[in-house]
Design a protein around this motif. Structure first.
Motif, PDB file in Angstrom:
ATOM      1  N   MET A  45     -44.705-140.437 -25.291  1.00  0.00           N
ATOM      2  CA  MET A  45     -45.166-139.174 -24.704  1.00  0.00           C
ATOM      3  C   MET A  45     -45.769-138.283 -25.795  1.00  0.00           C
ATOM      4  O   MET A  45     -46.854-137.705 -25.608  1.00  0.00           O
ATOM      5  CB  MET A  45     -44.003-138.468 -24.006  1.00  0.00           C
ATOM      6  N   SER A  48     -49.093-139.713 -26.907  1.00  0.00           N
ATOM      7  CA  SER A  48     -50.111-139.490 -25.876  1.00  0.00           C
ATOM      8  C   SER A  48     -50.645-138.061 -25.934  1.00  0.00           C
ATOM      9  O   SER A  48     -51.860-137.841 -25.876  1.00  0.00           O
ATOM     10  CB  SER A  48     -49.528-139.786 -24.494  1.00  0.00           C
ATOM     11  N   CYS A  52     -54.610-137.479 -26.699  1.00  0.00           N
ATOM     12  CA  CYS A  52     -55.549-137.046 -25.654  1.00  0.00           C
ATOM     13  C   CYS A  52     -55.554-135.536 -25.447  1.00  0.00           C
ATOM     14  O   CYS A  52     -56.364-135.032 -24.681  1.00  0.00           O
ATOM     15  CB  CYS A  52     -55.266-137.776 -24.343  1.00  0.00           C
ATOM     16  N   PRO A  57     -50.215-136.609 -18.581  1.00  0.00           N
ATOM     17  CA  PRO A  57     -49.645-137.968 -18.621  1.00  0.00           C
ATOM     18  C   PRO A  57     -48.204-137.991 -19.139  1.00  0.00           C
ATOM     19  O   PRO A  57     -47.343-138.658 -18.560  1.00  0.00           O
ATOM     20  CB  PRO A  57     -50.583-138.728 -19.561  1.00  0.00           C
ATOM     21  N   ALA A  58     -47.950-137.249 -20.210  1.00  0.00           N
ATOM     22  CA  ALA A  58     -46.601-137.223 -20.786  1.00  0.00           C
ATOM     23  C   ALA A  58     -45.600-136.608 -19.816  1.00  0.00           C
ATOM     24  O   ALA A  58     -44.489-137.131 -19.646  1.00  0.00           O
ATOM     25  CB  ALA A  58     -46.611-136.464 -22.106  1.00  0.00           C
ATOM     26  N   ALA A  61     -44.840-139.040 -17.041  1.00  0.00           N
ATOM     27  CA  ALA A  61     -43.921-140.090 -17.496  1.00  0.00           C
ATOM     28  C   ALA A  61     -42.497-139.553 -17.599  1.00  0.00           C
ATOM     29  O   ALA A  61     -41.531-140.232 -17.216  1.00  0.00           O
ATOM     30  CB  ALA A  61     -44.387-140.649 -18.832  1.00  0.00           C
ATOM     31  N   GLY A 107     -43.850-147.367 -18.882  1.00  0.00           N
ATOM     32  CA  GLY A 107     -44.425-146.023 -18.981  1.00  0.00           C
ATOM     33  C   GLY A 107     -44.983-145.761 -20.373  1.00  0.00           C
ATOM     34  O   GLY A 107     -46.081-145.214 -20.519  1.00  0.00           O
ATOM     35  N   LEU A 111     -48.938-145.049 -21.469  1.00  0.00           N
ATOM     36  CA  LEU A 111     -49.358-143.877 -22.238  1.00  0.00           C
ATOM     37  C   LEU A 111     -50.084-144.257 -23.522  1.00  0.00           C
ATOM     38  O   LEU A 111     -51.012-143.562 -23.940  1.00  0.00           O
ATOM     39  CB  LEU A 111     -48.144-143.009 -22.588  1.00  0.00           C
ATOM     40  N   THR A 112     -49.665-145.327 -24.160  1.00  0.00           N
ATOM     41  CA  THR A 112     -50.255-145.701 -25.450  1.00  0.00           C
ATOM     42  C   THR A 112     -51.339-146.767 -25.333  1.00  0.00           C
ATOM     43  O   THR A 112     -52.177-146.883 -26.222  1.00  0.00           O
ATOM     44  CB  THR A 112     -49.170-146.222 -26.417  1.00  0.00           C
ATOM     45  N   VAL A 161     -47.746-142.588 -13.329  1.00  0.00           N
ATOM     46  CA  VAL A 161     -47.974-142.493 -14.779  1.00  0.00           C
ATOM     47  C   VAL A 161     -49.343-143.087 -15.128  1.00  0.00           C
ATOM     48  O   VAL A 161     -50.114-142.499 -15.889  1.00  0.00           O
ATOM     49  CB  VAL A 161     -46.855-143.196 -15.582  1.00  0.00           C
ATOM     50  N   ARG A 162     -49.643-144.237 -14.551  1.00  0.00           N
ATOM     51  CA  ARG A 162     -50.938-144.877 -14.831  1.00  0.00           C
ATOM     52  C   ARG A 162     -52.099-143.977 -14.399  1.00  0.00           C
ATOM     53  O   ARG A 162     -53.075-143.811 -15.124  1.00  0.00           O
ATOM     54  CB  ARG A 162     -51.035-146.223 -14.127  1.00  0.00           C
ATOM     55  N   ALA A 165     -52.419-141.070 -16.869  1.00  0.00           N
ATOM     56  CA  ALA A 165     -52.939-141.526 -18.161  1.00  0.00           C
ATOM     57  C   ALA A 165     -54.415-141.877 -18.064  1.00  0.00           C
ATOM     58  O   ALA A 165     -55.200-141.550 -18.964  1.00  0.00           O
ATOM     59  CB  ALA A 165     -52.133-142.729 -18.645  1.00  0.00           C
TER      60      ALA A 165
END
Length: 171
Positions: A45, A48, A52, A57-58, A61, A107, A111-112, A161-162, A165
């Motif tokens: 997280m 991420s 970005c 996104p974080a 998650a 997750g 994110l990564t 989450v996807r 992200a």
């Protein structure tokens, strides 16, 4: 408890339980413990957000991980399924350790992954989740359907989450 999958699930479990030394399966099962899995997600997280410059996104998650017990615990109480090695105990279905591992590791990969040119984040996440599930089954702490159900229950959380992200990377 009854159902068409219960007998095959129990038969499969009887064949698999304790086929690998407990010391190995316990370590694999530990991958689904909160103190092991959640820090991996927290680091992803932070990475991420740094990469970005977006919090969505974080936070998505983190919310997904927070929702794991909200999804799993009521189902455990409702089904009250006994464990493979502890028929007197209840609350084994679905597996919280498997759900924790899936949301934390997959997750983290979601994110990564956009910042890696290789597929290793997702491959590693799937391997860690599978190792957790395998350890739980082989040790006899969960029936095979317990871990399978957890994986399916995590799909909506991981899709969120996807989506978050993917949107952040596309912006």
């Amino acid at each position: 408890m009854s159902g068409p999958l219960l007998a095959p699930d129990e038969r499969l479990s009887r064949v698999l339980v304790r086929t690998v030394p407990d010391a190995v399966t316990e370590r694999l099962s530990d991958l689904g413990n909160v103190p092991v899995a959640v820090p991996v997600l927290v680091l992803a997280m932070a990475y991420s957000v740094r990469r970005c410059r977006a919090w969505a996104p974080a936070l998505t998650a983190g919310l997904a991980m927070a929702l794991v017990p909200a999804v799993i615990v009521p189902l455990k109480e409702w089904t009250a399924r006994p464990g493979p090695l502890e028929p007197w105990a209840a609350g084994y279905y679905p597996s919280g350790h498997t759900a924790t591992a899936a949301v934390a590791y997959i997750g983290a990969a979601l994110l990564t992954g956009p910042y890696s040119r290789r597929p290793w984040p997702m491959a590693g996440a799937l391997s860690l989740t599978a190792a957790t599930a395998t350890g739980l089954i082989l040790r006899g702490w969960h029936w095979p359907l317990d871990v399978l159900a957890s994986c399916f229950l995590c799909i909506p959380l991981l899709l969120a989450v996807r989506r978050a992200a993917t949107r952040a990377v596309g912006d």
